[in-house]
Scaffold this motif. Structure first.
Motif, PDB file in Angstrom:
ATOM      1  N   LEU A   4       0.883  -1.148  -0.061  1.00 12.59           N
ATOM      2  CA  LEU A   4       0.038  -0.022  -0.162  1.00 12.59           C
ATOM      3  C   LEU A   4       0.868   1.352  -0.075  1.00 12.59           C
ATOM      4  O   LEU A   4       2.077   1.266   0.518  1.00 12.59           O
ATOM      5  CB  LEU A   4      -0.814  -0.120   1.249  1.00 12.59           C
ATOM      6  N   THR A   5       0.419   2.168  -0.655  1.00 11.43           N
ATOM      7  CA  THR A   5       1.346   3.496  -0.772  1.00 11.43           C
ATOM      8  C   THR A   5       1.090   4.455   0.296  1.00 11.43           C
ATOM      9  O   THR A   5       0.067   4.801   0.425  1.00 11.43           O
ATOM     10  CB  THR A   5       0.964   4.303  -2.424  1.00 11.43           C
ATOM     11  N   GLN A   6       2.158   4.756   0.983  1.00 14.32           N
ATOM     12  CA  GLN A   6       1.912   6.028   2.056  1.00 14.32           C
ATOM     13  C   GLN A   6       3.106   6.936   1.602  1.00 14.32           C
ATOM     14  O   GLN A   6       4.133   6.783   0.948  1.00 14.32           O
ATOM     15  CB  GLN A   6       2.276   5.418   3.366  1.00 14.32           C
ATOM     16  N   PRO A   7       2.923   8.300   2.261  1.00 14.60           N
ATOM     17  CA  PRO A   7       3.934   9.292   1.945  1.00 14.60           C
ATOM     18  C   PRO A   7       5.229   8.733   2.761  1.00 14.60           C
ATOM     19  O   PRO A   7       5.132   8.201   3.822  1.00 14.60           O
ATOM     20  CB  PRO A   7       3.379  10.564   2.575  1.00 14.60           C
ATOM     21  N   ALA A   8       6.426   9.083   2.227  1.00 13.78           N
ATOM     22  CA  ALA A   8       7.488   8.898   3.129  1.00 13.78           C
ATOM     23  C   ALA A   8       7.796   9.448   4.429  1.00 13.78           C
ATOM     24  O   ALA A   8       8.234   8.948   5.319  1.00 13.78           O
ATOM     25  CB  ALA A   8       8.744   8.888   2.105  1.00 13.78           C
ATOM     26  N   SER A   9       7.285  10.788   4.400  1.00 13.37           N
ATOM     27  CA  SER A   9       7.393  11.513   5.653  1.00 13.37           C
ATOM     28  C   SER A   9       6.369  12.517   5.779  1.00 13.37           C
ATOM     29  O   SER A   9       5.604  12.965   4.806  1.00 13.37           O
ATOM     30  CB  SER A   9       8.703  12.306   5.710  1.00 13.37           C
TER      31      SER A   9
END
Lengths: 112, 118
Positions: A4-9
């Motif tokens: 699943l895609t999450q923002p890195a920070s």
């Protein structure tokens, strides 16, 4: 099954609110109300913060809340505190051909 | 309060089999599903597979050909075997308990680092 895609920070100042997104597909996030969020401090195991999209386990602060819209789930941390600085992972149940669990790519939360 | 503790060799040679055990205390292994999850250094989490006390299992398709998870009810523990390991299998391996009635993991072991190297 892709992660699943999450923002890195994501970062915020103490007292502010931040939101972390978790984007999947109709086969996982969008298809089941089985999204969880985990907090992980360095060198420690993950800690369950949210399950079934919106539910908090006993003992987890109500500053943590979850939601979902379509194929994207979100974790909101309100009243950000220094102790909230950690990595956060989402997870979803999926059952295309066999039951399995897929995790997000992880988001580093920094308290400024 | 259930407690999970992983144990096993911290160093495995390439092409050999990684074997880990998760001892469960403070609760019965007969009451939930149980999983293995791994995390390569500096990277994200990957679900490996799950087992029920009956012996029913489900595995991540990407690892299925190399993974075997088993349960020993008499010892209240379950185990992981991962064959033909490579450097890509170097990771912290966690065992975890599934929450009753929910598709999530509510208790985790502290994790054990396994390095694959000759």
């Amino acid at each position: 099954q892709s992660a699943l895609t999450q923002p890195a920070s994501v970062s915020g100042s103490p007292g502010q609110s931040i939101t972390i997104s978790c984007t999947g597909t109709s086969s996982d996030v969008g298809g089941y109300n089985s999204v969880s969020w985990y907090q992980q401090h360095p060198g420690k195991p993950p800690k369950l913060m949210i399950f079934d999209v919106t539910n908090r386990p006993s003992g987890v602060s109500n500053r943590f809340s979850g939601s979902k819209s379509g194929n994207t789930a979100s974790l909101t941390i309100s009243g950000l505190q220094a102790e909230d600085e950690a990595d956060y992972y989402c997870s979803s149940y999926t059952s295309i051909s066999t039951p399995l669990y897929v995790f997000g790519t992880g988001t580093k939360v920094t308290v400024l | 309060q259930v407690h999970l503790q992983e144990s096993g060799p911290g160093l495995v040679k390439p092409s050999e089999t990684l074997s880990l055990t998760c001892a469960v205390s403070g609760g019965s292994i007969r009451s939930n599903w149980w999983s293995w999850v791994r995390q390569p250094p500096g990277k994200g989490l990957e679900w490996i597979g799950e087992i029920y006390h009956s012996g029913s299992t489900n595995y991540n398709p990407s690892l299925k050909s190399r993974v075997t998870i088993s349960v020993d009810k008499s010892k209240n523990q379950f185990s992981l075997r991962l064959s033909s390991v490579t450097a890509a299998d170097t990771a912290v391996y966690y065992c975890a308990r599934h929450m009753t009635g929910a598709n999530t993991f509510d208790s985790w072991g502290q994790g054990t680092l396994v390095i694959v190297s000759s």
